[in-house]
Motif scaffolding. Structure first.
Motif, PDB file in Angstrom:
ATOM      1  N   PHE A  39     -26.097  11.335 -19.771  1.00  0.00           N
ATOM      2  CA  PHE A  39     -25.328  10.987 -20.562  1.00  0.00           C
ATOM      3  C   PHE A  39     -26.105  10.114 -21.934  1.00  0.00           C
ATOM      4  CE2 PHE A  39     -21.916  13.137 -18.522  1.00  0.00           C
ATOM      5  CZ  PHE A  39     -22.663  13.476 -17.402  1.00  0.00           C
ATOM      6  N   ARG A  40     -25.066   9.731 -23.528  1.00  0.00           N
ATOM      7  CA  ARG A  40     -25.699   9.051 -23.733  1.00  0.00           C
ATOM      8  C   ARG A  40     -24.494   8.974 -24.455  1.00  0.00           C
ATOM      9  NH1 ARG A  40     -27.710  12.960 -28.880  1.00  0.00           N
ATOM     10  NH2 ARG A  40     -25.365  13.711 -29.564  1.00  0.00           N
ATOM     11  N   LEU A  41     -24.331   7.027 -25.089  1.00  0.00           N
ATOM     12  CA  LEU A  41     -23.337   6.614 -25.196  1.00  0.00           C
ATOM     13  C   LEU A  41     -22.551   7.491 -26.319  1.00  0.00           C
ATOM     14  CD1 LEU A  41     -21.175   3.911 -25.534  1.00  0.00           C
ATOM     15  CD2 LEU A  41     -22.841   2.621 -27.171  1.00  0.00           C
ATOM     16  N   LYS A  42     -20.999   6.922 -26.621  1.00  0.00           N
ATOM     17  CA  LYS A  42     -20.308   7.656 -27.359  1.00  0.00           C
ATOM     18  C   LYS A  42     -19.830   6.866 -28.158  1.00  0.00           C
ATOM     19  CE  LYS A  42     -16.980  11.131 -28.624  1.00  0.00           C
ATOM     20  NZ  LYS A  42     -15.669  11.835 -28.354  1.00  0.00           N
ATOM     21  N   GLN A  43     -18.730   6.229 -26.828  1.00  0.00           N
ATOM     22  CA  GLN A  43     -17.394   5.172 -27.780  1.00  0.00           C
ATOM     23  C   GLN A  43     -17.564   4.160 -26.747  1.00  0.00           C
ATOM     24  OE1 GLN A  43     -13.535   6.397 -27.908  1.00  0.00           O
ATOM     25  NE2 GLN A  43     -13.326   6.174 -30.044  1.00  0.00           N
ATOM     26  N   TYR A  44     -16.965   2.451 -27.424  1.00  0.00           N
ATOM     27  CA  TYR A  44     -17.570   1.596 -26.435  1.00  0.00           C
ATOM     28  C   TYR A  44     -15.839   1.157 -27.023  1.00  0.00           C
ATOM     29  CZ  TYR A  44     -17.196  -3.442 -25.019  1.00  0.00           C
ATOM     30  OH  TYR A  44     -16.014  -4.599 -24.471  1.00  0.00           O
ATOM     31  N   LEU A  45     -14.648   0.565 -26.723  1.00  0.00           N
ATOM     32  CA  LEU A  45     -13.262   0.099 -26.657  1.00  0.00           C
ATOM     33  C   LEU A  45     -12.948  -0.858 -25.833  1.00  0.00           C
ATOM     34  CD1 LEU A  45     -10.993   2.780 -27.204  1.00  0.00           C
ATOM     35  CD2 LEU A  45     -11.845   1.711 -29.385  1.00  0.00           C
ATOM     36  N   PRO A  46     -13.564  -2.492 -26.281  1.00  0.00           N
ATOM     37  CA  PRO A  46     -13.995  -3.818 -25.883  1.00  0.00           C
ATOM     38  C   PRO A  46     -12.360  -3.856 -25.164  1.00  0.00           C
ATOM     39  CG  PRO A  46     -13.837  -3.860 -28.384  1.00  0.00           C
ATOM     40  CD  PRO A  46     -13.890  -3.094 -28.469  1.00  0.00           C
ATOM     41  N   GLY A  47     -12.013  -4.082 -23.643  1.00  0.00           N
ATOM     42  CA  GLY A  47     -11.642  -3.951 -22.781  1.00  0.00           C
ATOM     43  C   GLY A  47     -10.551  -2.834 -21.534  1.00  0.00           C
ATOM     44  N   GLN A  48     -11.369  -1.808 -22.851  1.00  0.00           N
ATOM     45  CA  GLN A  48     -10.407  -1.149 -22.139  1.00  0.00           C
ATOM     46  C   GLN A  48     -11.029   0.198 -21.495  1.00  0.00           C
ATOM     47  OE1 GLN A  48      -7.466   1.022 -24.998  1.00  0.00           O
ATOM     48  NE2 GLN A  48      -8.262  -0.175 -26.674  1.00  0.00           N
TER      49      GLN A  48
END
Lengths: 325, 342, 591
Positions: free
Chosen positions: C219-228
């Protein structure tokens, strides 16, 4: 004006004092950030010592405090060891979410507590009063965490509310209105828990202070003279009963950032709570201190608002204050 | 006195008597583990069997059967019944810490045991643990509340009455207090203390720590009240007549604070009892195997326990009952004080 | 009109890509040496959600220290040689084959040709050499650096040609292949600059844009939502294919939700909001099992883990430390008969039943039944016997006073404290059970829960404790990771830290045996040596072993190829093979 200036100076002194004491306290607590690596047989103490040196953990207290002060003035507030990033952006991005949660909870708490407190005081001893007293006793006695877990279980099983996080995963295609709706659905549970627990305390106080005033001679006299209940309430009773309520409002405002920690952790709300809790337990010092400074700021602000309100509501205080010692 | 007040006082006295003489009212020692019966549900009391109605209730022994590989379930072993005896001799305990006794109000003689509130994860009698646990918890809660309220009211009165610089500096100190990271301070305190603390020492530690941290809020509340009451007409009049500060404080200011103090008291006692949960995380609470409502409430913080073993909620219920009784008491004091001042 | 239609089509396509559907697997290129998994098949599409207790702190494979960061990073990165968690054996990964020199000191690895990173950039030996340079850089202090230092000397890594790398070990090292699992290969084209600028530790922090991160994982990184949550999407260039030669992974997306607590994990899984749950406690497992009949979720009890929990006595050298009270008690702790008596008095059966809800195994040695390759079956497993314990104490000169309390040979009351972590309810429970057992021997034992780091401070730093209940192990089945526990000078030699020389003859023998097994390459001979080591450990009781939990995991009924293992990461180790059944995937079928 000079009053505000005095308070500002006091606030700055307080923040300085808090920061210094924070450093002292964190020094007192045993253990440091890289300790859990000691349990791993595959990591050597040299590596651990090297990491400690990298983050300046082996420096003496005064040196670290000095460095942190410098970084604070540059609005960085230090560096988080765990995230390898400056503290301020980490805190601020999450503080917004916490304020949304606790602000909404504060609004609802006070909107419910004051009428409820007055109502039960008016109908003292009757069924409503007894029921509310029982409920508030229950809410005060049972630890907040237990209440939160129980309500979380109910919410998850009901499939009605969105639990966890602030936004759903399919939030891409939403319009602004839908986004707001989505956030509101996520807010519902943590706000409900907070409101329940805080209302219990405030209702009690409001009720007690209203009761106290309701039983004074002049109120009795006014009633016998035929003054209507509502006029009595709003013009005579409430202003006098306001004092403890205002102090409590001050507490609510002061705790806007720090009061919702447990609820945020349990419900998975992306606020400061989970961040600070983990940082505290793992000794990510600068993140913890940054969080404390931010909360202290709110504390000072909240108390300032409470004092100003106190003086406004009861002008005799201010007048006396200036000519007494 | 009215009947309601009398019943309230009777209930409170009964509660405290039961807690004080926990050894007598509880059938078993709170630390005895029955390892073959963990999480056993409350023992059912029977009055009727095939022979008809009995005056003395009797119980059956628990039989565990592994119905599936999920968990053991408890079924009553109906083959034998064991009557409950009263004033029975059982495990030893120290009455009020001095007098050694073996007398218990009720119990069973046979291998079946009577677990009125079921057992916990070690097979310990929950009913006995709730009774013994109440001793230290209620005592610690009340003492801590008294400390916090006393310190808070003294400082609050001083700050509110004298105003000016005194007020500003004291309020600054409260703000400092409320902002500090007490968690680290507590960890430091723990590191400093010897590893094992006797129950008595733990008690003092609990009350001391809670009182130390807890005075700030009552102080602010009291200060608010004092600020508004010190400039009332009757106070100004008394001053004009040459009354001393002490007289004014005693006669006019202090009574004005009672309402807030009583409300705070009824709120703080259960709060402080539950605060032991947080303190035990740092090693400052009552340690196993000694029972206290605080450390029993800690087990309730797990979802699996909340849903599967409802009888473990009894310490929370006991705490609620205590809280309700104390709130009612505070209310009674409140109305008594009102009738005194009007 | 036609123009308008085309424009609309373009806009729709553009909009479609804005909504970022997961990338489809890239068709195989000629010359690309893919790894075919001949038993794997599944359905393409869909997403899998897993709940985590906290969020990862960084995506940097070299500096990450916490378990959750490693779990996420592990899905993004690839290794040269992997340990198959099901078989516990090594298998080729980015290295398609390797040759070992006769003296066991040189490994020559052949890399797969034509492999690309998740951003399309080709992978070759330069990346390998770069990666190892970074791992072994002293200035960075990577926790993985110590794995590559054997006998104080680093492993030498040299590039032989574009797809061949040689590793020279300072001396023969058994199971050297296992070292490569977990050492992620870094993209030189993205990380070389930060490394040369000295900012490597800040690279790949959580707010890094996804285009700056590339790896060889499924896999590769798509999205990071802090704390979620953190969302990973399929790596279109992943180098493993399934039975039909279709490129893996099957999943379009893998989502990690930060749910906050273990209870929240269980609740969300119960409600169907998450698909996989890992490392359940037995109470939660039973809870979920009761609901199982309703939704046919898959719950797996994988048997005993590799972790071992034990009671540890403070046998450290306390001279000059001002810990007289503890030193006075060490007279008891150092007596082997005392420890044997305690081991005889402990009710291990109850520990398994009450602490692990029968989903665990008792332990009398450091290797438990979960480690089938290395367990010494001949170590005795005596049941609890208070009588034996009393006999042992009597023969050591202990006696009992009239109230039944135990007195040592000098007529002092035997009283000590057991410290344990307040956040680990299972170990706390174990300590309470042990305390009750020992009270039957007349010993006054106190259980003192401490905050985790306060506990570590006492055990590793101040030595101000009597006894502790702790746990170790679980990393790998191989004995080598345990070197530091059993070697006299080892840093995890908890009962006696900081030894320059072995303090007792048995510790000396144990030391020699551990050193020996480290360089013995033949499995049978190595097993013999390690068997003897286990015997010494079980006989001399530096730790009094208590028990080990089973590995319990679960997945919803829609998850396919769910094969949890007893090695970390328990459920996601085969994330490239996992697939989900549902209307979307069943319609699409295998592509």
């Amino acid at each position: 004006m000079s009053y505000l200036v005095r308070r500002l100076v006091r606030a700055i002194l307080l923040l300085l004092g808090v920061s210094a004491l924070c450093f002292v306290f964190t020094e007192m607590a045993p253990g440091s950030f890289f300790d859990d690596m000691r349990l791993n047989p595959q990591i050597s103490p040299d590596t651990i010592a090297g990491l400690r040196a990298q983050y300046g953990l082996d420096q003496p207290l005064a040196v670290r405090y000095g460095r942190w002060m410098k970084s604070a003035l540059h609005a960085d507030l230090g560096y988080s060891i765990a995230y390898n990033a400056p503290v301020a952006p980490l805190l601020l991005s999450r503080a917004k979410n916490t304020l949304l949660l606790s602000g909404t909870a504060l609004l609802f708490t006070w909107l419910i507590s004051i009428p409820l407190g007055v109502w039960t005081a008016n109908r003292r001893g009757r069924l409503l009063d007894k029921a509310v007293t029982l409920l508030t006793s229950f809410l005060i006695s049972v630890p907040e965490l237990v209440i939160a877990i129980a309500l979380l279980a109910v919410a998850v099983r009901s499939h009605q509310l969105r639990v966890g996080g602030m936004t759903s995963s399919d939030v891409e295609g939403f319009s602004t209105f839908q986004r707001a709706q989505d956030i509101a659905l996520h807010l519902a549970l943590p706000v409900f828990i907070l409101v329940l627990c805080e209302t219990a305390v405030i209702v009690r106080h409001v009720r007690a202070s209203v009761l106290e005033v309701l039983n004074t001679p002049y109120v009795h006299a006014a009633r016998r003279y035929g003054v209507s209940r509502s006029r009595l309430l709003f013009r005579h009773v409430l202003p006098v009963a306001a004092s403890p309520a205002i102090s409590l409002l001050g507490f609510s405002l002061a705790g806007l950032l720090s009061g919702s920690l447990m609820v945020e952790v349990v419900c998975g709300w992306p606020g400061m709570g989970p961040l600070i809790l983990e940082a505290t337990l793992s000794r990510d010092l600068y993140l913890v201190i940054g969080g404390i400074m931010l909360s202290a700021l709110f504390m000072v602000g909240g108390n300032l608002v409470a004092d100003v309100l106190l003086f406004t509501v009861d002008p005799r205080i201010r007048k006396a204050g200036t000519d007494a010692s | 006195m009215r009947a309601k007040t009398l019943t309230l006082i009777a209930a409170l006295v009964l509660l405290h008597l039961i807690l004080l003489f926990a050894g007598f009212f509880a059938p078993y020692d709170p630390t005895t583990q029955s390892r073959e019966l963990p999480y056993a549900p409350p023992t059912r009391l029977h009055f009727r069997d095939s022979a008809g109605l009995h005056f003395r209730p009797f119980v059956h022994n628990w039989k565990t059967s592994a119905e599936s590989d999920i968990s053991e379930t408890y079924k009553e072993d109906l083959s034998q019944s064991y009557p409950i005896s009263f004033f029975i001799t059982g495990s030893g305990y120290k009455l009020l810490g001095i007098y050694e006794s073996h007398l218990h109000l009720f119990g069973t003689t046979g291998p079946a045991r009577i677990f009125l509130f079921g057992t916990d994860g070690y097979g310990r009698d929950e009913f006995s643990r709730v009774l013994f646990g109440g001793q230290i918890s209620v005592a610690a809660g009340i003492t801590a509340t008294l400390i916090a309220l006393f310190a808070g009211s003294v400082l609050g009165i001083i700050a509110g009455y004298y105003g000016g610089l005194v007020d500003e500096s004291l309020m600054a100190v409260t703000e400092l207090f409320l902002s500090l990271p007490w968690l680290y301070f507590l960890l430091g305190v723990r590191a400093f203390l010897p590893l094992h603390l006797s129950t008595l020492r733990t008690f003092f530690l609990l009350t001391g720590v809670i009182g130390l941290i807890g005075w700030a809020r009552p102080a602010r509340l009291v200060r608010g009240i004092v600020l508004s009451s010190r400039n009332r007409n009757y106070v100004l009049a008394a001053r004009a007549f040459g009354a001393s500060d002490l007289y004014i404080l005693r006669r006019h200011i202090l009574p004005a604070t009672f309402s807030v103090l009583l409300t705070q008291a009824s709120l703080l006692v259960p709060r402080y009892i539950a605060a032991e949960v947080t303190l035990s995380f740092f090693g400052l609470g009552v340690n196993e195997p000694v029972a206290s409502w605080g450390n029993m409430l800690t087990t309730l913080q797990q979802y699996s326990v909340l849903t599967s073993y409802a009888w473990l909620l009894t310490p929370a219920a006991a705490l609620v009952v205590t809280s309700v009784l104390y709130s009612a008491l505070a209310d009674v004091f409140h109305s008594q004080l009102e009738s005194l001042t009007t | 009109m036609k123009v308008f239609a085309r424009l609309t089509l373009l806009v729709c396509l553009f909009a479609g890509s804005c909504f970022a559907a997961a990338p489809a697997p890239d068709p195989a290129k000629p010359g690309e040496e893919l790894f075919r998994l001949s038993e794997v098949s599944g359905l393409y599409g869909g997403h899998l959600t897993i709940g985590e207790r906290a969020e990862p702190k960084t995506l940097n494979p070299v500096t990450s220290t916490d378990a959750i960061s490693r779990e996420v990073i592990g899905r993004l990165m690839g290794d040269l040689i992997e340990i198959n968690r099901s078989t516990q054996q090594t298998e080729p990964a980015l290295a398609k084959s390797w040759k070992i020199s006769p003296d066991g000191r040189t490994f020559t690895l052949q890399l797969r040709k034509g492999i690309r990173f998740s951003d399309g950039h080709p992978f070759d030996a330069d990346d390998v050499v770069f990666s190892f340079t970074v791992y072994m850089d002293e200035a960075i202090d990577s926790p993985q650096r110590d794995l590559l230092i054997i006998d104080g000397k680093p492993i030498q890594v040299t590039k032989l040609d574009q797809y061949t790398v040689r590793f020279a070990l300072p001396r023969p090292y058994a199971a050297a292949e296992r070292l490569f699992d977990g050492l992620s290969m870094l993209p030189r084209h993205l990380l070389d600059k930060p490394y040369r600028d000295g900012h490597f530790a800040q690279a790949w922090s959580l707010n890094t844009p996804s285009t700056a991160i590339a790896g060889l994982g499924p896999f590769r990184l798509k999205q990071y939502l802090p704390g979620q949550r953190i969302v990973l999407e399929r790596n279109p260039y992943y180098w493993k294919v399934d039975r039909e030669n279709q490129r893996l992974p099957y999943l379009d997306e893998l989502v990690f939700l930060f749910v906050g607590t273990e209870d929240a994990q269980v609740m969300r899984f119960e409600a169907g909001e998450t698909d996989v749950i890992s490392r359940l406690s037995s109470e939660n497992y039973n809870l979920l099992a009761r609901e199982k009949s309703r939704d046919r979720s898959q719950l797996a009890d994988m048997g005993p883990s590799l972790e071992y929990n034990f009671l540890l006595f403070n046998l450290n050298d306390l001279r000059g430390k001002k810990l007289d009270e503890v030193a006075g008690k060490q007279i008891w702790f150092c007596d082997l008969k005392f420890r044997q008596a305690i081991s005889a008095a402990v009710d291990r059966a109850s520990i398994v039943r009450l602490v692990y809800g029968t989903r665990g195994a008792p332990l009398w040695g450091n290797v438990g039944p979960g480690n089938k390759l290395w367990i010494n079956q001949s170590i005795p497993h005596p049941p609890q016997s208070l009588e034996t314990a009393r006999q042992l104490l009597k023969s050591a000169g202990y006696s009992w006073n009239s109230s039944g309390q135990l007195l040592d040979p000098a007529h002092k009351l035997v009283e000590f404290s057991i410290i344990t972590s307040s956040s680990n309810t299972q170990r706390l429970k174990m300590a309470t059970l042990v305390q009750d057992d020992l009270s039957h021997l007349g010993m006054q034992v106190h259980v003192v829960p401490l905050e985790f780091r306060a506990l570590i401070d006492r055990v590793f730093q101040s030595f101000d404790y009597d006894a502790a209940v702790m746990g170790l192990g679980g990393g790998d089945a191989d004995p080598n990771p345990e070197m530091n526990v059993w070697s006299a000078s080892g840093t995890s030699h908890l009962w006696h830290l900081g030894e320059t020389q072995p303090a007792t003859p048995w510790e000396r023998e144990l030391d020699q045996l551990m050193q020996q097994q480290m360089v013995t390459l033949d499995y049978a001979k190595r097993k013999q040596i390690y068997d003897r080591a286990q015997q010494i450990i079980a006989g001399n009781l530096p730790f009094i072993f208590l028990g080990t939990p089973n590995i319990l995991a679960g997945a919803s009924s829609r998850v396919g190829n769910f094969h949890p293992a007893i090695l970390d990461p328990y459920t996601l180790w085969n994330s490239d093979e996992l697939y989900v059944r549902g209307p979307a995937t069943e319609r699409a079928g295998t592509r």
